[in-house]
Write a protein that holds these residues in place. Structure first.
Motif, PDB file in Angstrom:
ATOM      1  N   LEU A   1       1.783   2.003   8.463  1.00 45.40           N
ATOM      2  CA  LEU A   1       0.717   1.564   7.212  1.00 45.40           C
ATOM      3  C   LEU A   1       1.118   0.307   6.494  1.00 45.40           C
ATOM      4  N   ASN A   2       0.385  -0.652   6.370  1.00 49.94           N
ATOM      5  CA  ASN A   2       0.676  -1.956   5.652  1.00 49.94           C
ATOM      6  C   ASN A   2       0.095  -1.319   4.372  1.00 49.94           C
ATOM      7  N   ILE A   3       0.937  -1.368   3.194  1.00 41.61           N
ATOM      8  CA  ILE A   3       0.598  -0.885   1.823  1.00 41.61           C
ATOM      9  C   ILE A   3      -0.789  -1.829   1.101  1.00 41.61           C
ATOM     10  N   PHE A   4      -0.474  -2.878   1.633  1.00 41.98           N
ATOM     11  CA  PHE A   4      -1.541  -3.918   0.798  1.00 41.98           C
ATOM     12  C   PHE A   4      -2.482  -4.531   1.698  1.00 41.98           C
ATOM     13  N   VAL A   5      -3.481  -3.769   2.193  1.00 36.88           N
ATOM     14  CA  VAL A   5      -4.759  -3.643   2.913  1.00 36.88           C
ATOM     15  C   VAL A   5      -6.006  -3.782   2.104  1.00 36.88           C
TER      16      VAL A   5
ATOM     17  N   LEU B   1      -8.985  -0.276   0.186  1.00 32.95           N
ATOM     18  CA  LEU B   1      -8.429   0.836  -0.418  1.00 32.95           C
ATOM     19  C   LEU B   1      -7.050   0.567  -0.362  1.00 32.95           C
ATOM     20  N   ASP B   2      -6.370   0.574  -1.704  1.00 37.29           N
ATOM     21  CA  ASP B   2      -5.127   0.555  -1.606  1.00 37.29           C
ATOM     22  C   ASP B   2      -4.046   1.555  -0.718  1.00 37.29           C
ATOM     23  N   GLY B   3      -3.163   0.868   0.229  1.00 35.83           N
ATOM     24  CA  GLY B   3      -2.305   1.502   0.996  1.00 35.83           C
ATOM     25  C   GLY B   3      -1.713   2.746   0.337  1.00 35.83           C
ATOM     26  N   PHE B   4      -1.344   2.606  -1.130  1.00 35.53           N
ATOM     27  CA  PHE B   4      -0.542   3.553  -1.785  1.00 35.53           C
ATOM     28  C   PHE B   4      -1.567   4.855  -2.111  1.00 35.53           C
TER      29      PHE B   4
END
Length: 122
Positions: free
Chosen positions: A51-55, A58-61
């Motif tokens: 998972l790339n957090i900054f996609v 929807l925030d990856g976090f």
């Protein structure tokens, strides 16, 4: 081998990771944003998620937190792959349950070793 979902909006990185994983014998499912990634998790039931957090969308976090709070997806290991290497991003990803954390560009052998280790421990 394993079915791995890669959630990444940078198509160059997505293709590179797909090639690395396929050459190691894994089945690769891809999604270019977190919303599509969440659908893929439900529809494909991957063995592991990158998972790339900054996609987008929807925030990856938020997606990571959703995956960790759902009993059906909690056991799926999630490797975070991001361009950010700051301590805050790392700490937040770990706190939310990331099994491993890599900054881009990731070395193929390090990524494959992490995947093999995480899958073996399941």
């Amino acid at each position: 081998m394993a079915k791995i979902l890669v959630i990444e909006d940078d198509l160059t990185i997505l293709d590179l990771v797909r090639v690395h994983l396929a050459s190691a014998g894994h089945e690769v499912v891809t999604a270019e944003d977190a919303a599509l990634g969440l659908r893929a998790v439900i529809g494909e039931t991957p063995d592991l998620i990158i998972l790339n957090i900054f996609v987008p969308y929807l925030d990856g976090f938020e997606l990571l937190e959703t995956l960790r709070t759902d009993p059906a997806t909690r056991p799926i290991p999630v490797i975070v792959l991001t361009e950010r290497s700051d301590d805050e991003t790392y700490a937040r990803a770990r706190k939310l349950g990331a099994a491993d954390f890599f900054t881009k560009p990731v070395e193929r052998d390090r990524l494959i070793k992490s995947i093999e280790t995480l899958l073996a421990s399941r």
